[in-house]
Enzyme design. Structure first.
Site: not given
Ligand code: TXE
Length: 480
Positions: A173, A226, A230, A248, A282, A384
């Site tokens: 996904k 992510g 999460t 990660e 990140c 962050e």
């Molecule tokens: O990320 P999410 P978000 C950090 C950054 C950002 C914060 C939130 O600080 O402001 O995270 O970003 C999926 N079950 N990073 O809210 O939600 C979601 O659909 C399964 C750091 O956009 O963590 C997406 O595909 N999956 C980072 C993925 O998780 C779920 C990069 C990431 O989204 C889910 C991005 C669930 N219950 C944000 N809920 C890095 N480390 O590079 C969400 N997702």
């Protein structure tokens, strides 16, 4: 208006419930595509397709699996320009960045793991005259790959390619915020002749399509990139089911600049490590710590560099900063700019939303922003932000720099600038950070372990680490 589709069982299919989500272009604020708002039913179909494909895929010789992955890599290279344009439109990043970094790295992910599968070997432990012990590494089975919006195709393929190379079938996904290049990848997989069901791409939200993936009992592992919150939620859900987890997560990376560094190079690269992709990587260094004797000269040159970072339409060659990924994310980053001021930070550059003209009048643009005068333990320096916002601070001793650098709950990446070889290694070893770059940033070798310490994650991606993650070792002993 583009209508994206899921990729399930080798076919491009509409979501079962017929629901779609609007997907805006960050540079304009206008909806340009509609994406499947998939649910547990779509995920179940994807899992069933993956389970059906698994017996043949896992038995296919690594060389043949690899050939298919290399073919996908070639198709990504062929379509580089189209994919770069799509990534920029979907994410807001300058098309020049997508062309130079995101898409070539996505192609190399498939090329690297396509060939790596043939070099992946298991161990034999021979006990003279007693027994022969050997290890078989079985593919885990059906695995889930969930990726974020900041480096969409690059991070999506970084998970999928090793899973497929290891002989697993995948339910993946992409982020619902940036699904476009994952959809284009599904078309390329069909063209490459990837067998039906080996890779399935389900579009949708985290709760709608992600949650059924992490909960599904037939999915043996979750590889996730992510946000830390999460990641915590995924661990809470998947760990009691004994799924293997690779997480990660976020970072709050320090950039340590010592007085004996090559100042020009340190400034040039720090501008990139601070603001590349609008700071939404990140690995970006958001806390810049500078030895006091060069603090003022560094600051002067750095701010001159920041002034030259043109914020503009991501499609234009001269734009160095594109749009932030969404209105919600822009608001989050701007709330941190406000917080930094409340915490006593002095604003040295930026701090304002940018209003462009014409096509980009409704876009989510922000000035690259620099603060100084903030304590190491304030929220701005601990949390962050994930945007174009950095803090500058002077330090007097190596110990002080290390205390600052290690003083957050994160431990993903760090950068050290010095010409003193002993110090470079000493400081690197003392940093609580999964990745340390010395006199460089974002240097990539796909064989190295990639991942963070502390709250930046669990497990490592890259090279043999990824192939090990997607396989289960079995130890077999033969008595002699
Ligand atoms: O990320 P999410 P978000 C950090 C950054 C950002 C914060 C939130 O600080 O402001 O995270 O970003 C999926 N079950 N990073 O809210 O939600 C979601 O659909 C399964 C750091 O956009 O963590 C997406 O595909 N999956 C980072 C993925 O998780 C779920 C990069 C990431 O989204 C889910 C991005 C669930 N219950 C944000 N809920 C890095 N480390 O590079 C969400 N997702």
């Amino acid at each position: 208006m583009l209508h994206l589709l899921n990729y399930i069982g080798g076919q491009l299919v509409a979501p079962h419930a017929g629901r779609y989500l609007d997907n805006p272009e960050p540079a304009t604020g206008q909806v340009f595509s509609r994406i499947p708002d998939s649910d547990a039913h779509d995920v179940q179909q994807a899992v069933a397709a993956a389970e059906a494909a698994l017996p043949a895929w896992r038995l296919l010789p690594a060389e043949e699996r690899g050939r298919l992955l290399v073919r996908i890599s070639e198709l990504i290279e062929r379509d580089l320009e189209r994919l770069a344009q799509a990534e920029s439109q979907d994410n807001g990043k300058p098309v020049s960045l997508a062309r130079a970094v995101d898409i070539p790295r996505a192609a190399s992910n498939f090329a690297f793991f396509g060939t790596a599968a043939q070099h992946f070997a298991s161990e034999t432990h021979f006990q003279e005259g007693v027994a022969l012990n050997y290890t078989v590494r079985h593919p885990l089975g059906v695995v889930g790959c969930i990726s974020p919006w900041n480096l969409p195709l690059y991070l999506f393929t970084w998970k999928i390619a090793p899973a497929l190379a290891a002989g697993c079938c995948v339910v993946a996904k992409p982020s619902e915020i940036t699904p476009y290049t994952a959809f284009l990848l599904s078309e390329l997989c069909i063209e490459a002749g990837l067998p039906a069901g080996v890779l399935n791409i389900v579009h949708g939200t985290g709760p709608g399509a992600g949650q059924p993936i992490i909960e599904h009992p037939a999915i043996k592992a979750i590889s996730f990139t992510g946000g830390t919150k999460t990641g915590e939620h995924i661990a809470r859900t998947a760990a009691p089911m004994f799924k293997k987890l690779s997480l990660e997560l976020g970072g709050k990376n320090p950039n340590l600049i010592f007085a004996d560094c090559d100042l020009d190079e340190a400034v040039r690269t720090s501008l990139r490590s601070s603001f590349a992709n609008q700071g939404q990587i990140c690995l970006c260094g958001s806390r810049i710590l500078v030895e006091r004797s060069i603090y003022e000269p560094f600051k002067e040159r750095f701010l001159a560099g920041v002034a030259g970072l043109t914020v503009g339409d991501p499609q234009r060659a001269e734009s160095r900063q594109g749009a932030l990924v969404s209105e919600a994310h822009l608001q989050k980053v701007m709330s941190y700019i406000e917080l930094a001021q409340q915490e006593g930070g002095r604003l040295l550059a930026g701090g304002q939303r940018v209003q462009l003209e014409g096509r980009c009048a409704g876009g989510y643009f922000l000035q690259p922003t620099v603060f100084e005068g903030l304590a190491p333990d304030c929220r701005t320096n601990r949390e962050e932000i994930f945007g174009p916002v950095v803090t500058l601070a002077p330090f007097d001793t190596e110990e002080e720099a290390l205390t600052w650098a290690n003083g957050t709950e994160y431990g993903l990446a760090a950068t050290i600038w010095t010409r003193d070889l002993n110090r470079a290694h000493r400081v690197a070893h003392a940093l609580h950070s999964g990745i340390v770059w010395i006199n460089t940033w974002l240097h990539r070798d796909l064989r190295t372990p990639f991942g963070g310490m502390k709250n930046s994650g669990v497990g490592r991606e890259g090279g043999v680490e990824a192939l090990r993650f997607f396989t289960e070792p079995q130890s077999i002993t033969v008595k002699l």
